[in-house]
Design an enzyme around this catalytic site. Structure first.
Site, PDB file in Angstrom:
ATOM      1  N   LYS A 188       0.898  -1.070   0.046  1.00 52.64           N
ATOM      2  CA  LYS A 188      -0.079   0.038  -0.064  1.00 52.64           C
ATOM      3  C   LYS A 188       0.902   1.213  -0.011  1.00 52.64           C
ATOM      4  O   LYS A 188       0.545   2.275  -0.588  1.00 52.64           O
ATOM      5  CB  LYS A 188      -0.839  -0.159   1.127  1.00 52.64           C
ATOM      6  CG  LYS A 188      -1.849   1.367   1.479  1.00 52.64           C
ATOM      7  CD  LYS A 188      -2.567   1.509   0.133  1.00 52.64           C
ATOM      8  CE  LYS A 188      -3.899   2.714   0.168  1.00 52.64           C
ATOM      9  NZ  LYS A 188      -3.465   3.986   0.554  1.00 52.64           N
ATOM     10  N   GLU A 195       1.263   6.770  -6.679  1.00 58.24           N
ATOM     11  CA  GLU A 195       0.113   7.897  -6.503  1.00 58.24           C
ATOM     12  C   GLU A 195       0.604   9.101  -6.501  1.00 58.24           C
ATOM     13  O   GLU A 195       0.319  10.153  -7.380  1.00 58.24           O
ATOM     14  CB  GLU A 195      -0.858   7.551  -5.489  1.00 58.24           C
ATOM     15  CG  GLU A 195      -1.848   8.783  -5.007  1.00 58.24           C
ATOM     16  CD  GLU A 195      -2.803   8.289  -3.780  1.00 58.24           C
ATOM     17  OE1 GLU A 195      -3.282   7.135  -3.501  1.00 58.24           O
ATOM     18  OE2 GLU A 195      -2.640   9.036  -2.894  1.00 58.24           O
TER      19      GLU A 195
HETATM   20  C1  6PG Z   1      -5.733   5.776  -1.014  1.00 55.60           C
HETATM   21  C2  6PG Z   1      -5.263   7.083  -0.879  1.00 55.60           C
HETATM   22  C3  6PG Z   1      -5.071   7.300   0.605  1.00 55.60           C
HETATM   23  C4  6PG Z   1      -4.199   8.594   0.931  1.00 55.60           C
HETATM   24  C5  6PG Z   1      -4.603   9.968   0.449  1.00 55.60           C
HETATM   25  C6  6PG Z   1      -3.691  10.894   0.998  1.00 55.60           C
HETATM   26  O1  6PG Z   1      -5.093   4.765  -1.667  1.00 55.60           O
HETATM   27  O2  6PG Z   1      -7.085   5.725  -1.006  1.00 55.60           O
HETATM   28  O3  6PG Z   1      -3.739   6.723  -1.157  1.00 55.60           O
HETATM   29  O4  6PG Z   1      -4.694   6.364   1.381  1.00 55.60           O
HETATM   30  O5  6PG Z   1      -4.523   8.886   2.477  1.00 55.60           O
HETATM   31  O6  6PG Z   1      -4.431   9.818  -0.977  1.00 55.60           O
HETATM   32  O7  6PG Z   1      -2.572  10.931   1.130  1.00 55.60           O
HETATM   33  P1  6PG Z   1      -1.407  12.274   1.154  1.00 55.60           P
HETATM   34  O8  6PG Z   1      -2.077  13.012   2.361  1.00 55.60           O
HETATM   35  O9  6PG Z   1      -0.134  11.558   1.859  1.00 55.60           O
HETATM   36  O10 6PG Z   1      -1.366  12.781   0.054  1.00 55.60           O
END
Ligand code: 6PG
Length: 475
Positions: A188, A195
């Site tokens: 993850k 991401e």
């Molecule tokens: C997901 C996202 C999530 C994450 C947010 C914010 O897979 O649903 O990755 O888990 O918490 O995208 O992440 P940041 O605050 O680090 O950008």
């Protein structure tokens, strides 16, 4: 499916956005769900507002009552912040657990913590699972992608429930048991690293179109929307197209133009970079994306520098839209290749036997990085990649043949026009390093031997060698 056995099928601790969405998702799929929250006064209103699903939700007045209301062996999903609060709750709940029970941490945890917690459970007949959940609130409610670590015992009990609530790609549930201890949370973390890179690369194309192309936010949004139907189709392009075309109710301007250009982060991108470096890897696209978020917070410095620093930028034609799209696709392939490279290194280091084909398959729906490219990546891994290197998959080579030129053109134009594209250029630099059989580390080795007698290997001999270096004579 309510099993008929006494007690709830699963417990969910933590009724914040993600916890309540997952609890409702389990209930919607027929499971009886025991729910609990640190602030116990949240529980009754949550059940009361759940509509018909409330019949499958079981509230409790105390932690002991919550645990007692779950059928054994228990699966208890914690959806609370994964640091100190989780350690405190584990300490509270442990005395109430019995043989075979499992605690699942569904938050974004540092996999080192997950390994530490798993180790503490060893020999106790209780189990600890680190489970990455992706897809945000909407995904949690209607179908997330889930990356599960922990023991086979826990997976056996959890599997029917998480397979039921997971996003489906065709009929395949986007959830898998990926390995022991921290494997799920590690995967993850790398998902989030990819991401970060994907978001940054899209933002860089937006920056080029805005700053070098003079295009408006809604116009760029419409272009991104048109890319949804091609090979760039993905949730993050869809999100970007939507936000760029949203108008601010208060000013009538594009909302994105009213948002401060400083991005925060909770840590998963940074963890990916740290772990990559510890494993002797460099996921440079992810590193660039994490770094860019850091730079974004230097707002005052940037404002001062904007007025005084020379740019020596040159007027240059912005590559056309198709070239920009191709460049983004090439960079997306490269950032995924780097992410999978980190997974491969971790799998070897921790003896996890990560299944890259399955990982890419469970990222095809439900998660934030779902994309058409991931469909192709899943097919490539499933077909077999002997050395695990994604860029060497025939389908990726074919796509890179048509897209690496555009990436070079776009990075070149950005460099000349003074628009920063740290992630796109990191992707290109990595690519240019990887496709060259003879690099320049021979000189690095010689330098190290010269000043530190660190030794080097020769092409024509085995074992460590030293150079007969002429000392530098100072006049
Ligand atoms: C997901 C996202 C999530 C994450 C947010 C914010 O897979 O649903 O990755 O888990 O918490 O995208 O992440 P940041 O605050 O680090 O950008």
């Amino acid at each position: 499916m309510t099993s008929g056995k006494p007690g709830a099928d699963i417990g969910v601790f933590g009724l914040g956005t993600m916890g309540s969405a997952l609890a409702l998702n389990f209930a919607e799929h027929g499971f009886r769900v025991a729910v609990f929250n640190k602030e116990v006064d949240w529980i009754a209103p949550f059940i009361a507002t759940a509509g018909p699903l409330g019949d499958r939700l079981v509230g409790a007045a105390s932690l002991a009552e919550f645990v007692a209301s779950i059928a054994r062996p228990r699966s208890i999903l914690f959806m609370i912040p994964s640091g100190a609060p989780l350690d405190a709750m584990i300490a509270n709940i442990l005395p109430l657990l019995e043989d075979g029970d499992t605690i699942i941490d569904g938050g974004n945890a540092d996999f080192n913590d997950t390994r530490r917690r798993s180790a503490a459970f060893e020999g106790t007949r209780r189990h600890f699972v680190g489970m990455g959940v992706s897809g945000g609130a909407e995904g949690a409610r209607h179908g997330p992608s889930m990356m599960v670590g922990g023991t086979d015992h826990s997976w056996q009990h959890l599997r029917p429930m998480v397979e039921a609530i997971a996003a489906k790609h065709n009929d395949d549930p986007c959830v898998a048991h990926l390995g022991p201890d921290g494997a799920g949370h590690f995967v993850k973390t790398v998902h989030n690293g990819i991401e970060y890179a994907d978001m940054q690369m899209i933002a860089e194309i937006y920056g080029l179109l805005r700053d070098a192309g003079g295009r408006s936010a809604p116009d760029i949004g419409a272009l991104f929307e048109s890319w949804q139907d091609g090979p760039l189709g993905s949730y993050l392009i869809e999100v970007s197209a939507a936000v760029l075309q949203t108008t601010d109710g208060a000013t009538g301007k594009p909302l994105v133009d009213m948002i401060l250009d400083q991005a925060g982060q909770k840590g998963t991108g940074r963890w990916t970079v740290i772990e990559a470096l510890k494993l002797g890897q460099s996921a440079s696209t992810i590193e660039a994306a994490v770094g860019a978020r850091g730079w974004s917070s230097a707002k005052t410095t940037r404002e001062t520098a904007d007025a005084v620093l020379p740019t020596a930028a040159q007027t240059t034609d912005l590559p056309d839209e198709a070239t920009l799209a191709s460049a983004l696709l090439a960079a997306r392939i490269i950032s995924h290749a780097q992410g999978f490279g980190v997974l491969l290194a971790a799998s070897t280091a921790f003896d996890w036997q990560l299944d890259m084909a399955r990982i890419s398959e469970i990222w095809r729906a439900g998660c934030i990085i779902r994309s058409k490219l991931l469909d192709d990546i899943a097919v490539a891994f499933r077909a077999g990649l002997p050395d695990g290197e994604l860029i060497l998959a025939p389908a990726m080579i074919e796509t890179l043949e048509g897209t690496i030129g555009p990436l070079r053109q776009v990075v070149g134009a950005a460099v000349l026009s003074g628009v920063a594209v740290p992630c796109l250029s990191a992707a290109l630099a990595w690519y240019d390093t990887m496709h060259r059989a003879r690099g320049t580390a021979n000189l690095i080795q010689a330098q190290r031997d010269f000043f530190g007698a660190h030794g080097f290997e020769r092409l024509d001999l085995t074992g460590a060698q030293h150079g007969d270096w002429r000392p530098i004579t100072r006049s």
